[in-house]
Scaffold this active site. Structure first.
Site, PDB file in Angstrom:
ATOM      1  N   PRO A  10      -3.235  14.619  -4.213  1.00  0.00           N
ATOM      2  CA  PRO A  10      -4.678  14.498  -4.020  1.00  0.00           C
ATOM      3  C   PRO A  10      -5.099  14.316  -2.542  1.00  0.00           C
ATOM      4  O   PRO A  10      -4.503  13.858  -1.433  1.00  0.00           O
ATOM      5  CB  PRO A  10      -5.176  13.094  -4.502  1.00  0.00           C
ATOM      6  CG  PRO A  10      -3.681  12.482  -4.760  1.00  0.00           C
ATOM      7  CD  PRO A  10      -2.885  13.723  -4.747  1.00  0.00           C
ATOM      8  N   ASN A  11      -6.368  14.890  -2.309  1.00  0.00           N
ATOM      9  CA  ASN A  11      -7.095  15.129  -0.924  1.00  0.00           C
ATOM     10  C   ASN A  11      -6.148  15.992   0.147  1.00  0.00           C
ATOM     11  O   ASN A  11      -6.957  16.247   1.206  1.00  0.00           O
ATOM     12  CB  ASN A  11      -7.164  13.778  -0.644  1.00  0.00           C
ATOM     13  CG  ASN A  11      -8.028  12.709  -1.453  1.00  0.00           C
ATOM     14  OD1 ASN A  11      -9.106  13.361  -1.795  1.00  0.00           O
ATOM     15  ND2 ASN A  11      -7.516  11.943  -1.913  1.00  0.00           N
ATOM     16  N   ARG A  18     -10.351  16.381   6.974  1.00  0.00           N
ATOM     17  CA  ARG A  18     -10.056  15.064   6.492  1.00  0.00           C
ATOM     18  C   ARG A  18      -9.487  14.189   7.900  1.00  0.00           C
ATOM     19  O   ARG A  18      -8.276  14.664   7.971  1.00  0.00           O
ATOM     20  CB  ARG A  18      -8.963  14.929   5.338  1.00  0.00           C
ATOM     21  CG  ARG A  18      -8.567  13.759   4.943  1.00  0.00           C
ATOM     22  CD  ARG A  18      -7.322  13.772   3.923  1.00  0.00           C
ATOM     23  NE  ARG A  18      -7.156  12.477   3.531  1.00  0.00           N
ATOM     24  CZ  ARG A  18      -6.034  12.239   2.739  1.00  0.00           C
ATOM     25  NH1 ARG A  18      -5.061  13.344   2.490  1.00  0.00           N
ATOM     26  NH2 ARG A  18      -5.672  11.008   2.264  1.00  0.00           N
ATOM     27  N   TYR A  23      -4.544  13.590  10.316  1.00  0.00           N
ATOM     28  CA  TYR A  23      -3.674  14.461   9.730  1.00  0.00           C
ATOM     29  C   TYR A  23      -3.655  15.989  10.282  1.00  0.00           C
ATOM     30  O   TYR A  23      -2.963  17.194  10.079  1.00  0.00           O
ATOM     31  CB  TYR A  23      -4.164  14.572   8.421  1.00  0.00           C
ATOM     32  CG  TYR A  23      -4.282  13.458   7.592  1.00  0.00           C
ATOM     33  CD1 TYR A  23      -2.827  13.128   7.020  1.00  0.00           C
ATOM     34  CD2 TYR A  23      -5.187  12.607   7.057  1.00  0.00           C
ATOM     35  CE1 TYR A  23      -2.822  12.008   6.179  1.00  0.00           C
ATOM     36  CE2 TYR A  23      -5.074  11.427   6.373  1.00  0.00           C
ATOM     37  CZ  TYR A  23      -3.686  10.954   5.945  1.00  0.00           C
ATOM     38  OH  TYR A  23      -3.823  10.083   4.971  1.00  0.00           O
ATOM     39  N   ASN A  74       4.320  15.893  -1.359  1.00  0.00           N
ATOM     40  CA  ASN A  74       3.688  14.705  -0.797  1.00  0.00           C
ATOM     41  C   ASN A  74       2.703  14.404  -1.918  1.00  0.00           C
ATOM     42  O   ASN A  74       1.881  15.097  -1.958  1.00  0.00           O
ATOM     43  CB  ASN A  74       3.042  15.522   0.727  1.00  0.00           C
ATOM     44  CG  ASN A  74       2.213  14.538   1.237  1.00  0.00           C
ATOM     45  OD1 ASN A  74       1.644  13.215   0.677  1.00  0.00           O
ATOM     46  ND2 ASN A  74       1.606  14.719   2.442  1.00  0.00           N
ATOM     47  N   ALA A  77      -2.002   9.538  -2.163  1.00  0.00           N
ATOM     48  CA  ALA A  77      -2.035   8.249  -2.217  1.00  0.00           C
ATOM     49  C   ALA A  77      -1.381   7.766  -3.866  1.00  0.00           C
ATOM     50  O   ALA A  77      -0.940   6.688  -4.110  1.00  0.00           O
ATOM     51  CB  ALA A  77      -3.545   7.964  -2.637  1.00  0.00           C
ATOM     52  N   GLU A  98      10.505  13.469  -0.416  1.00  0.00           N
ATOM     53  CA  GLU A  98       9.043  13.059  -0.305  1.00  0.00           C
ATOM     54  C   GLU A  98       8.595  13.088   1.147  1.00  0.00           C
ATOM     55  O   GLU A  98       9.553  12.711   2.175  1.00  0.00           O
ATOM     56  CB  GLU A  98       9.296  11.494  -0.592  1.00  0.00           C
ATOM     57  CG  GLU A  98       7.936  10.754  -0.327  1.00  0.00           C
ATOM     58  CD  GLU A  98       7.847   9.119  -0.753  1.00  0.00           C
ATOM     59  OE1 GLU A  98       9.209   8.779  -1.240  1.00  0.00           O
ATOM     60  OE2 GLU A  98       7.124   8.390  -0.507  1.00  0.00           O
ATOM     61  N   HIS A 100       5.567  12.260   4.039  1.00  0.00           N
ATOM     62  CA  HIS A 100       4.210  12.282   4.358  1.00  0.00           C
ATOM     63  C   HIS A 100       3.937  12.639   5.870  1.00  0.00           C
ATOM     64  O   HIS A 100       4.808  12.516   6.723  1.00  0.00           O
ATOM     65  CB  HIS A 100       4.176  10.767   4.360  1.00  0.00           C
ATOM     66  CG  HIS A 100       4.307  10.040   2.866  1.00  0.00           C
ATOM     67  ND1 HIS A 100       3.188  10.435   2.207  1.00  0.00           N
ATOM     68  CD2 HIS A 100       5.592   9.550   2.545  1.00  0.00           C
ATOM     69  CE1 HIS A 100       3.921   9.798   0.848  1.00  0.00           C
ATOM     70  NE2 HIS A 100       4.956   9.392   1.007  1.00  0.00           N
ATOM     71  N   ARG A 107       0.350   2.277   8.938  1.00  0.00           N
ATOM     72  CA  ARG A 107      -0.988   1.971   8.571  1.00  0.00           C
ATOM     73  C   ARG A 107      -1.544   0.906   7.726  1.00  0.00           C
ATOM     74  O   ARG A 107      -0.626  -0.183   7.622  1.00  0.00           O
ATOM     75  CB  ARG A 107      -1.412   3.508   7.840  1.00  0.00           C
ATOM     76  CG  ARG A 107      -1.245   4.627   8.824  1.00  0.00           C
ATOM     77  CD  ARG A 107      -1.519   5.870   8.145  1.00  0.00           C
ATOM     78  NE  ARG A 107      -2.818   6.180   7.708  1.00  0.00           N
ATOM     79  CZ  ARG A 107      -3.372   6.997   6.924  1.00  0.00           C
ATOM     80  NH1 ARG A 107      -2.515   8.073   6.318  1.00  0.00           N
ATOM     81  NH2 ARG A 107      -4.543   7.053   6.499  1.00  0.00           N
TER      82      ARG A 107
END
Ligand code: DQA
Length: 152
Positions: A10-11, A18, A23, A74, A77, A98, A100, A107
């Protein structure tokens, strides 16, 4: 020829617009094209999928068994709370790395936990788009064996 699948959650379709200070300014399409071209240098075939829907991501993971040699995921969230994605990864016999883009550990506290971490082969965080390329190399090494890929 190794076959790999990149799944962005998502996103991540908002890359480029964004929070560019976190990013970067490249888009999802830029990322996918870079990765397809990178994989082709190693004679690997790479497919890309993005969804904002948990169930669609789960179905892609299920369908990957027997089709792909590895998944670069990825989960956005969902990483932090989707036990359903965790169970989907555990249910298939396909290595998952995985990734990111940002350093989630630097963060907000809710990003420090990954519920999928215990069932993936490895994690790469905080290296921007390079993390996806490193994940491709790691999966190719697993799929093809030895150090041939890294020596290229
Ligand atoms: C992310 C980090 C997650 O915490 C966040 O929800 C994302 C992107 C990353 O690539 O840095 O959507 O997975």
């Amino acid at each position: 020829m190794a076959r790999l699948l990149v799944i962005n959650g998502p996103n991540l379709n908002r890359l480029g617009k964004r929070e560019p200070h976190i990013y970067g300014s490249d888009t999802l399409s830029d990322l996918e094209q870079q990765l397809i071209s990178f994989a082709s240098q190693y004679e690997a075939e790479l497919s890309c999928f993005q969804s904002n829907f948990e169930g669609e991501i789960i179905e892609q993971i299920h369908a990957a068994e027997g089709t792909y040699d590895g998944i670069i995921l990825n989960a956005g969230a969902f990483t932090h709370y989707s036990y359903a994605i965790r169970d989907a990864i555990a249910s298939v016999n396909v290595p998952v790395i995985e990734v990111h883009i940002s350093n989630v550990h630097a963060r907000e506290p809710f990003r420090h936990e990954s519920v999928i971490a215990p069932v993936v082969s490895g994690q790469i965080v905080g290296l921007g788009f390079a993390g996806y390329r490193l994940a491709i190399l790691a999966l190719l090494e697993q799929a093809e064996g030895g150090e041939r890929v890294w020596k290229k």
